[in-house]
Write a protein that holds these residues in place. Structure first.
Motif, PDB file in Angstrom:
ATOM      1  N   VAL A  74       0.877  -1.168   0.000  1.00  0.00           N
ATOM      2  CA  VAL A  74       0.000   0.000   0.000  1.00  0.00           C
ATOM      3  C   VAL A  74       0.917   1.221   0.000  1.00  0.00           C
ATOM      4  CG1 VAL A  74      -1.754   1.304   1.259  1.00  0.00           C
ATOM      5  CG2 VAL A  74      -1.847  -1.190   1.215  1.00  0.00           C
ATOM      6  N   ASP A  75       0.867   1.964  -1.082  1.00  0.00           N
ATOM      7  CA  ASP A  75       1.745   3.113  -1.278  1.00  0.00           C
ATOM      8  C   ASP A  75       1.012   4.394  -0.906  1.00  0.00           C
ATOM      9  OD1 ASP A  75       4.002   4.611  -2.339  1.00  0.00           O
ATOM     10  OD2 ASP A  75       2.691   5.104  -4.022  1.00  0.00           O
ATOM     11  N   ASP A 102       8.824  -0.099  -5.858  1.00  0.00           N
ATOM     12  CA  ASP A 102      10.240   0.235  -5.742  1.00  0.00           C
ATOM     13  C   ASP A 102      10.697   1.096  -6.918  1.00  0.00           C
ATOM     14  OD1 ASP A 102      10.141  -1.267  -3.477  1.00  0.00           O
ATOM     15  OD2 ASP A 102      11.320  -2.929  -4.269  1.00  0.00           O
ATOM     16  N   ARG A 103      10.254   0.765  -8.121  1.00  0.00           N
ATOM     17  CA  ARG A 103      10.632   1.531  -9.311  1.00  0.00           C
ATOM     18  C   ARG A 103      10.067   2.957  -9.225  1.00  0.00           C
ATOM     19  NH1 ARG A 103       9.585  -2.249 -12.606  1.00  0.00           N
ATOM     20  NH2 ARG A 103       7.379  -1.828 -12.802  1.00  0.00           N
ATOM     21  N   HIS A 104       8.812   3.075  -8.821  1.00  0.00           N
ATOM     22  CA  HIS A 104       8.139   4.367  -8.708  1.00  0.00           C
ATOM     23  C   HIS A 104       8.834   5.260  -7.675  1.00  0.00           C
ATOM     24  CE1 HIS A 104       4.801   7.203  -8.357  1.00  0.00           C
ATOM     25  NE2 HIS A 104       4.736   6.951  -7.064  1.00  0.00           N
ATOM     26  N   LYS A 105       9.122   4.706  -6.521  1.00  0.00           N
ATOM     27  CA  LYS A 105       9.747   5.489  -5.453  1.00  0.00           C
ATOM     28  C   LYS A 105      11.178   5.889  -5.807  1.00  0.00           C
ATOM     29  CE  LYS A 105       6.324   5.859  -2.829  1.00  0.00           C
ATOM     30  NZ  LYS A 105       5.709   7.163  -2.646  1.00  0.00           N
ATOM     31  N   ILE A 111      14.396  12.168  -9.229  1.00  0.00           N
ATOM     32  CA  ILE A 111      13.906  13.466  -9.697  1.00  0.00           C
ATOM     33  C   ILE A 111      14.114  14.510  -8.611  1.00  0.00           C
ATOM     34  CG2 ILE A 111      11.817  14.752 -10.302  1.00  0.00           C
ATOM     35  CD1 ILE A 111      10.878  12.182 -11.763  1.00  0.00           C
ATOM     36  N   LYS A 112      13.798  14.151  -7.365  1.00  0.00           N
ATOM     37  CA  LYS A 112      13.969  15.081  -6.248  1.00  0.00           C
ATOM     38  C   LYS A 112      15.434  15.478  -6.093  1.00  0.00           C
ATOM     39  CE  LYS A 112      13.598  13.791  -1.864  1.00  0.00           C
ATOM     40  NZ  LYS A 112      13.023  13.241  -0.637  1.00  0.00           N
ATOM     41  N   THR A 113      16.325  14.511  -6.229  1.00  0.00           N
ATOM     42  CA  THR A 113      17.760  14.778  -6.117  1.00  0.00           C
ATOM     43  C   THR A 113      18.237  15.683  -7.247  1.00  0.00           C
ATOM     44  OG1 THR A 113      18.110  12.652  -5.044  1.00  0.00           O
ATOM     45  CG2 THR A 113      20.036  13.705  -5.986  1.00  0.00           C
ATOM     46  N   LEU A 114      17.786  15.404  -8.469  1.00  0.00           N
ATOM     47  CA  LEU A 114      18.190  16.227  -9.615  1.00  0.00           C
ATOM     48  C   LEU A 114      17.691  17.661  -9.469  1.00  0.00           C
ATOM     49  CD1 LEU A 114      17.616  13.769 -12.578  1.00  0.00           C
ATOM     50  CD2 LEU A 114      19.797  14.632 -11.746  1.00  0.00           C
ATOM     51  N   LEU A 115      16.464  17.825  -9.014  1.00  0.00           N
ATOM     52  CA  LEU A 115      15.916  19.171  -8.832  1.00  0.00           C
ATOM     53  C   LEU A 115      16.667  19.928  -7.731  1.00  0.00           C
ATOM     54  CD1 LEU A 115      12.081  18.478  -9.151  1.00  0.00           C
ATOM     55  CD2 LEU A 115      13.590  19.585 -10.820  1.00  0.00           C
TER      56      LEU A 115
END
Length: 119
Positions: A74-75, A102-105, A111-115
């Protein structure tokens, strides 16, 4: 067609389809440092009460929202980050299989790291 060998930053020649041992160790060390700072799952709200709610939710939502396989996770769609109201909000939950979760997270984290690096 196999990928050609490559030169690692440590100087080792690595087969194209493998990761250098030094990179594996760096990744393990980075994850160890992260885990030391991270609260335990119980401290983050994943208690026996959550386990019961999770089991009930998966009983009524047995199919992964992304691929249609059997859901096992449950995500929280929007990360709750300790917000109990968001944590328990059922409209913020989605059923996923473990590979999709796992792939989604991991994608979200990249993306968060790149931003963060760009700003």
């Amino acid at each position: 067609m196999p990928r050609p060998p490559r030169l690692c930053s440590c100087g080792a020649i690595v087969p194209g389809d493998q990761i250098c041992a030094c990179q594996v160790e760096k990744t393990r060390e980075r994850k160890r440092r992260h885990d030391q700072r991270r609260p335990s799952s119980r401290q983050r709200g994943y208690t026996r009460e959550w386990e019961k709610a999770r089991a009930d939710y998966l009983r009524y939502h047995p199919v992964c929202r992304m691929c249609g396989d059997t859901a096992t996770v449950v995500d929280h769609i929007t990360p709750h980050k300790g917000d109990k109201a968001l944590f328990w909000n059922h409209s913020n939950w989605q059923p996923l299989c473990k590979p999709c979760h796992d792939r989604h997270k991991q994608r979200q984290e990249r993306i968060k790291t790149l931003l963060a690096r760009q700003s």
